[in-house]
Design a protein around this motif. Sequence first.
Motif, PDB file in Angstrom:
ATOM      1  N   ASP A  41     -13.151   3.232   9.765  1.00  0.00           N
ATOM      2  CA  ASP A  41     -11.991   3.086  10.790  1.00  0.00           C
ATOM      3  C   ASP A  41     -12.822   4.277  11.762  1.00  0.00           C
ATOM      4  OD1 ASP A  41     -10.974   1.061   9.430  1.00  0.00           O
ATOM      5  OD2 ASP A  41      -8.787   2.682   9.116  1.00  0.00           O
ATOM      6  N   SER A  50       0.605  -1.171  -0.039  1.00  0.00           N
ATOM      7  CA  SER A  50       0.198  -0.236   0.240  1.00  0.00           C
ATOM      8  C   SER A  50       0.445   1.511   0.269  1.00  0.00           C
ATOM      9  CB  SER A  50      -1.189  -0.060   1.442  1.00  0.00           C
ATOM     10  OG  SER A  50      -0.407   0.694   2.141  1.00  0.00           O
ATOM     11  N   VAL A  53      -1.525   9.722   7.081  1.00  0.00           N
ATOM     12  CA  VAL A  53      -3.231   8.294   7.227  1.00  0.00           C
ATOM     13  C   VAL A  53      -2.848   7.700   7.907  1.00  0.00           C
ATOM     14  CG1 VAL A  53      -3.189   6.532   6.079  1.00  0.00           C
ATOM     15  CG2 VAL A  53      -3.258   8.807   5.180  1.00  0.00           C
ATOM     16  N   ARG A  78      -4.051   3.928   9.112  1.00  0.00           N
ATOM     17  CA  ARG A  78      -5.356   2.313   8.955  1.00  0.00           C
ATOM     18  C   ARG A  78      -5.167   1.382   9.758  1.00  0.00           C
ATOM     19  NH1 ARG A  78      -5.746   2.236   3.355  1.00  0.00           N
ATOM     20  NH2 ARG A  78      -3.870   3.265   2.316  1.00  0.00           N
ATOM     21  N   GLY A  79      -6.030   1.613  10.792  1.00  0.00           N
ATOM     22  CA  GLY A  79      -6.355   0.567  11.560  1.00  0.00           C
ATOM     23  C   GLY A  79      -7.256   1.024  12.738  1.00  0.00           C
ATOM     24  N   HIS A 128      -6.964  -3.158  12.456  1.00  0.00           N
ATOM     25  CA  HIS A 128      -7.303  -4.025  11.860  1.00  0.00           C
ATOM     26  C   HIS A 128      -7.778  -5.621  12.563  1.00  0.00           C
ATOM     27  CE1 HIS A 128      -7.854  -1.039   8.307  1.00  0.00           C
ATOM     28  NE2 HIS A 128      -8.584  -0.575   9.528  1.00  0.00           N
ATOM     29  N   GLY A 174      -2.546  -2.005  12.716  1.00  0.00           N
ATOM     30  CA  GLY A 174      -2.308  -0.455  12.360  1.00  0.00           C
ATOM     31  C   GLY A 174      -1.082   0.052  12.008  1.00  0.00           C
ATOM     32  N   SER A 228       0.452   5.120   1.029  1.00  0.00           N
ATOM     33  CA  SER A 228      -0.110   6.286   1.720  1.00  0.00           C
ATOM     34  C   SER A 228       0.600   7.562   2.283  1.00  0.00           C
ATOM     35  CB  SER A 228      -0.374   5.363   3.683  1.00  0.00           C
ATOM     36  OG  SER A 228      -1.014   4.770   3.099  1.00  0.00           O
ATOM     37  N   LEU A 254      -8.275   9.202   8.084  1.00  0.00           N
ATOM     38  CA  LEU A 254      -8.660   8.413   8.765  1.00  0.00           C
ATOM     39  C   LEU A 254      -9.429   7.511   7.163  1.00  0.00           C
ATOM     40  CD1 LEU A 254      -7.170   8.642  11.893  1.00  0.00           C
ATOM     41  CD2 LEU A 254      -9.217   6.871  12.422  1.00  0.00           C
ATOM     42  N   SER A 255     -10.250   6.871   6.988  1.00  0.00           N
ATOM     43  CA  SER A 255     -11.283   6.205   6.591  1.00  0.00           C
ATOM     44  C   SER A 255     -12.491   6.128   6.951  1.00  0.00           C
ATOM     45  CB  SER A 255     -11.421   4.508   5.897  1.00  0.00           C
ATOM     46  OG  SER A 255     -11.334   3.642   6.928  1.00  0.00           O
ATOM     47  N   TRP A 283      -8.342   3.389  16.896  1.00  0.00           N
ATOM     48  CA  TRP A 283      -7.797   3.301  17.055  1.00  0.00           C
ATOM     49  C   TRP A 283      -7.011   4.328  18.522  1.00  0.00           C
ATOM     50  CZ3 TRP A 283      -5.834   8.414  17.383  1.00  0.00           C
ATOM     51  CH2 TRP A 283      -6.650   9.121  16.698  1.00  0.00           C
TER      52      TRP A 283
END
Length: 202
Positions: free
Chosen positions: A190, A55, A61, A63-64, A66, A123, A57, A186-187, A151
């Motif tokens: 998330d 990935s 960013v 991520r997590g 997850h 994450g 980023s 963050l998404s 997170w």
Amino acid sequence: MGQIKVEKNAGGIEGLCVIEPAVHGDARGYFMETYNQRDMEAEGLTMNFVQDNQSCSVKGVLRGLHFQKEFPQGKLVRVIKGSVYDVAVDLRSGSRTFGKWFGIELTEENKKQFYIPEGFAHGFLVLSDMAEFCYKCTDFYHPGDEGGLAWNDPEIGIKWPKLLGEYKGNASAKGYQLEDGTKLNLSDKDQLWAGLKDTFHF
């Protein structure tokens, strides 16, 4: 043989491993083995990898966190460009360190790898302008099997480096930023995960 150095049970959490490959460099550049099955097995690491992911980023960013519910994946992660702070949280039922976390900075300069066994949430936070992140998995991706944790869950208490902001009772990125003013990114998904207690009902 002997091309890696392994720190086992990193952070006092059984199964987590920090792996440092031997890097052979000179004025032209460098060479290293990013994975050698014989060296891993010599260190007692006998996992079988079936999928490689990568990935990219931008800074800020996150991520997590997850995890996989029915088809857990062990992950061997590394950074080939930039810098991230990578975190694993123990979610193994019956583990004496359930809910405990360990984090490590992975960079293109230090070339460290981090092995996270099955049964952990994972994450990372991007600290550089951009980061390329690679990881090997012990199981294939199964759509619909992903779970997650907030997170910033205070029950877990991860200390994300260079991140400023105050917990407001949810996983929203609003109000958080890096020290240089870069907003946390963050998404949507998330920002909706719940904390450890609400997810595992203890």
